[in-house]
Scaffold this motif. Structure first.
Motif, PDB file in Angstrom:
ATOM      1  N   ARG A 189       0.982  -1.147  -0.145  1.00 53.32           N
ATOM      2  CA  ARG A 189       0.073   0.032   0.036  1.00 53.32           C
ATOM      3  C   ARG A 189       0.844   1.169   0.018  1.00 53.32           C
ATOM      4  NH1 ARG A 189      -4.368  -0.644   3.874  1.00 53.32           N
ATOM      5  NH2 ARG A 189      -5.382  -1.467   2.127  1.00 53.32           N
ATOM      6  N   VAL A 190       0.841   2.174  -0.970  1.00 56.89           N
ATOM      7  CA  VAL A 190       1.674   3.256  -1.156  1.00 56.89           C
ATOM      8  C   VAL A 190       0.841   4.198  -0.921  1.00 56.89           C
ATOM      9  CG1 VAL A 190       3.456   2.074  -2.420  1.00 56.89           C
ATOM     10  CG2 VAL A 190       1.643   3.156  -3.468  1.00 56.89           C
ATOM     11  N   THR A 191       1.161   5.436  -0.275  1.00 52.72           N
ATOM     12  CA  THR A 191       0.605   6.673  -0.234  1.00 52.72           C
ATOM     13  C   THR A 191       1.566   7.643  -0.903  1.00 52.72           C
ATOM     14  OG1 THR A 191      -0.077   6.083   1.960  1.00 52.72           O
ATOM     15  CG2 THR A 191      -0.145   8.395   1.509  1.00 52.72           C
ATOM     16  N   GLY A 192       0.743   8.755  -1.851  1.00 58.12           N
ATOM     17  CA  GLY A 192       1.860   9.648  -2.195  1.00 58.12           C
ATOM     18  C   GLY A 192       0.921  10.529  -3.287  1.00 58.12           C
ATOM     19  N   THR A 193       1.670  11.099  -4.008  1.00 57.79           N
ATOM     20  CA  THR A 193       1.380  12.079  -5.078  1.00 57.79           C
ATOM     21  C   THR A 193       1.222  11.219  -6.579  1.00 57.79           C
ATOM     22  OG1 THR A 193       2.099  13.903  -4.013  1.00 57.79           O
ATOM     23  CG2 THR A 193       1.486  14.258  -6.103  1.00 57.79           C
ATOM     24  N   LEU A 194      -0.007  11.406  -7.005  1.00 61.78           N
ATOM     25  CA  LEU A 194      -0.210  10.670  -8.644  1.00 61.78           C
ATOM     26  C   LEU A 194      -0.382  11.775  -9.581  1.00 61.78           C
ATOM     27  CD1 LEU A 194      -0.816   8.216 -10.409  1.00 61.78           C
ATOM     28  CD2 LEU A 194      -3.241   8.569  -9.787  1.00 61.78           C
ATOM     29  N   ALA A 195       0.573  11.440 -10.663  1.00 67.49           N
ATOM     30  CA  ALA A 195       0.507  12.575 -11.883  1.00 67.49           C
ATOM     31  C   ALA A 195       0.405  11.768 -13.047  1.00 67.49           C
ATOM     32  CB  ALA A 195       1.750  13.433 -11.761  1.00 67.49           C
ATOM     33  N   GLN A 196      -0.541  11.871 -13.946  1.00 63.12           N
ATOM     34  CA  GLN A 196      -0.931  11.224 -15.274  1.00 63.12           C
ATOM     35  C   GLN A 196      -0.196  11.993 -16.145  1.00 63.12           C
ATOM     36  OE1 GLN A 196      -2.023   8.125 -16.070  1.00 63.12           O
ATOM     37  NE2 GLN A 196      -1.114   8.716 -18.071  1.00 63.12           N
ATOM     38  N   PRO A 197       0.742  11.476 -16.891  1.00 65.18           N
ATOM     39  CA  PRO A 197       1.378  12.431 -18.170  1.00 65.18           C
ATOM     40  C   PRO A 197       0.405  12.756 -19.163  1.00 65.18           C
ATOM     41  CG  PRO A 197       2.646  10.426 -17.776  1.00 65.18           C
ATOM     42  CD  PRO A 197       1.504  10.374 -16.953  1.00 65.18           C
ATOM     43  N   ASP A 198       0.509  13.590 -19.982  1.00 67.01           N
ATOM     44  CA  ASP A 198      -0.326  14.218 -21.084  1.00 67.01           C
ATOM     45  C   ASP A 198      -0.494  12.989 -21.948  1.00 67.01           C
ATOM     46  OD1 ASP A 198      -0.753  16.867 -19.844  1.00 67.01           O
ATOM     47  OD2 ASP A 198       1.019  17.372 -20.849  1.00 67.01           O
ATOM     48  N   ASP A 199       0.368  12.125 -22.337  1.00 68.01           N
ATOM     49  CA  ASP A 199       0.056  11.080 -23.187  1.00 68.01           C
ATOM     50  C   ASP A 199      -0.440  10.094 -22.486  1.00 68.01           C
ATOM     51  OD1 ASP A 199       0.406   8.838 -24.838  1.00 68.01           O
ATOM     52  OD2 ASP A 199       2.593   8.679 -24.760  1.00 68.01           O
ATOM     53  N   PRO A 200      -1.695   9.508 -22.799  1.00 70.48           N
ATOM     54  CA  PRO A 200      -2.387   8.594 -22.005  1.00 70.48           C
ATOM     55  C   PRO A 200      -1.916   7.206 -22.318  1.00 70.48           C
ATOM     56  CG  PRO A 200      -3.479   9.350 -24.084  1.00 70.48           C
ATOM     57  CD  PRO A 200      -2.330  10.151 -24.188  1.00 70.48           C
ATOM     58  N   GLU A 201      -1.075   7.093 -23.058  1.00 70.89           N
ATOM     59  CA  GLU A 201      -0.379   5.707 -23.433  1.00 70.89           C
ATOM     60  C   GLU A 201       0.896   5.543 -22.135  1.00 70.89           C
ATOM     61  OE1 GLU A 201      -1.107   3.322 -25.247  1.00 70.89           O
ATOM     62  OE2 GLU A 201      -2.931   4.512 -25.791  1.00 70.89           O
ATOM     63  N   ALA A 202       1.466   6.571 -21.631  1.00 75.07           N
ATOM     64  CA  ALA A 202       2.338   6.530 -20.976  1.00 75.07           C
ATOM     65  C   ALA A 202       1.891   6.320 -19.371  1.00 75.07           C
ATOM     66  CB  ALA A 202       3.087   8.041 -20.596  1.00 75.07           C
ATOM     67  N   PRO A 203       2.718   5.379 -18.727  1.00 70.38           N
ATOM     68  CA  PRO A 203       2.223   5.113 -17.398  1.00 70.38           C
ATOM     69  C   PRO A 203       2.320   6.516 -16.430  1.00 70.38           C
ATOM     70  CG  PRO A 203       4.452   4.431 -17.585  1.00 70.38           C
ATOM     71  CD  PRO A 203       3.866   4.856 -19.051  1.00 70.38           C
ATOM     72  N   ALA A 204       1.311   6.087 -15.471  1.00 68.33           N
ATOM     73  CA  ALA A 204       1.070   7.222 -14.280  1.00 68.33           C
ATOM     74  C   ALA A 204       2.255   7.305 -13.437  1.00 68.33           C
ATOM     75  CB  ALA A 204       0.012   7.036 -13.608  1.00 68.33           C
ATOM     76  N   HIS A 205       2.929   8.359 -12.902  1.00 63.74           N
ATOM     77  CA  HIS A 205       4.041   8.362 -12.201  1.00 63.74           C
ATOM     78  C   HIS A 205       3.388   8.688 -10.811  1.00 63.74           C
ATOM     79  CE1 HIS A 205       7.127  10.291 -10.035  1.00 63.74           C
ATOM     80  NE2 HIS A 205       7.988   9.367 -10.675  1.00 63.74           N
ATOM     81  N   PHE A 206       3.960   7.891  -9.876  1.00 62.26           N
ATOM     82  CA  PHE A 206       3.625   7.895  -8.383  1.00 62.26           C
ATOM     83  C   PHE A 206       4.591   8.272  -7.588  1.00 62.26           C
ATOM     84  CE2 PHE A 206       1.718   6.521  -4.365  1.00 62.26           C
ATOM     85  CZ  PHE A 206       0.335   7.154  -4.476  1.00 62.26           C
ATOM     86  N   SER A 207       4.620   9.480  -6.714  1.00 67.33           N
ATOM     87  CA  SER A 207       5.866   9.995  -5.988  1.00 67.33           C
ATOM     88  C   SER A 207       5.391   9.449  -4.530  1.00 67.33           C
ATOM     89  CB  SER A 207       5.916  11.278  -6.115  1.00 67.33           C
ATOM     90  OG  SER A 207       6.984  11.849  -5.603  1.00 67.33           O
ATOM     91  N   VAL A 208       6.113   8.554  -3.925  1.00 68.99           N
ATOM     92  CA  VAL A 208       5.760   7.746  -2.882  1.00 68.99           C
ATOM     93  C   VAL A 208       6.362   8.400  -1.494  1.00 68.99           C
ATOM     94  CG1 VAL A 208       5.950   5.533  -1.761  1.00 68.99           C
ATOM     95  CG2 VAL A 208       5.764   5.473  -3.899  1.00 68.99           C
ATOM     96  N   ASP A 209       5.351   8.608  -0.677  1.00 69.52           N
ATOM     97  CA  ASP A 209       5.765   9.478   0.672  1.00 69.52           C
ATOM     98  C   ASP A 209       5.321   8.406   1.768  1.00 69.52           C
ATOM     99  OD1 ASP A 209       3.223   9.955   1.199  1.00 69.52           O
ATOM    100  OD2 ASP A 209       3.351  12.130   0.319  1.00 69.52           O
TER     101      ASP A 209
END
Length: 160
Positions: free
Chosen positions: A73-93
């Motif tokens: 279970r990770v908690t953090g900030t999720l950012a979805q790139p503008d390219d829908p094919e690119a994986p979402a980036h999750f910054s874990v805190d």
């Protein structure tokens, strides 16, 4: 980049976490399956999140203790790139291990003891290496049925 949101995600570690680009950082992929599989199409893909952390304590746990197949279970900030094919980036805190993957078992290589001797069975080879328990080389048996004969020859040499 799309807006960032603070979230909690449960998922499985896909591969061994790797060191990040700087000291005290780590990166890994997390595979998240939909929570309610009954409400989605049966062939709906899992979501893969590319995760990073800059927290040295979390990075240490990731690099020393986390294995593929662990449920986190990770908690953090999720950012979805503008390219829908690119994986979402999750910054874990925040990180919590919900379930550890079973320990891997080596089925292809087996050590077996025959009294004062140890033999190594390898699923990929017919020949069987034989050693004493103290590590002295005895020989290579042509097959498992020849182990006893090889041990007998070794013991008869020792009696001379």
């Amino acid at each position: 980049m799309a807006p960032q949101t603070h979230q909690v995600i449960d998922g499985y570690v896909d591969a061994i976490p790797a060191p990040g680009t700087g000291w005290g950082t780590a990166r890994f992929d997390l595979i998240h399956s939909p929570a309610d599989a009954d409400l989605i199409a049966p062939d709906a893909p899992d979501t893969v999140y590319t995760c990073t952390t800059g927290d040295p304590r979390i990075a240490d746990v990731l690099l020393r203790e986390i294995q593929p197949g662990d449920l986190l279970r990770v908690t953090g900030t999720l950012a979805q790139p503008d390219d829908p094919e690119a994986p979402a980036h999750f910054s874990v805190d925040g990180l919590e291990v919900l379930e550890a993957a079973p320990a891997p078992v080596l089925y292809d290589l087996v050590l077996e003891r025959y009294g004062d001797y140890v033999v190594v069975f390898d699923a990929d080879r017919d020949k069987v290496p034989v050693f004493t328990v103290l590590g002295q080389w005895v020989g290579l048996a042509d097959n498992p049925d020849a182990i006893a004969g090889l041990i007998d020859i070794h013991e008869s040499r020792d009696r001379r």
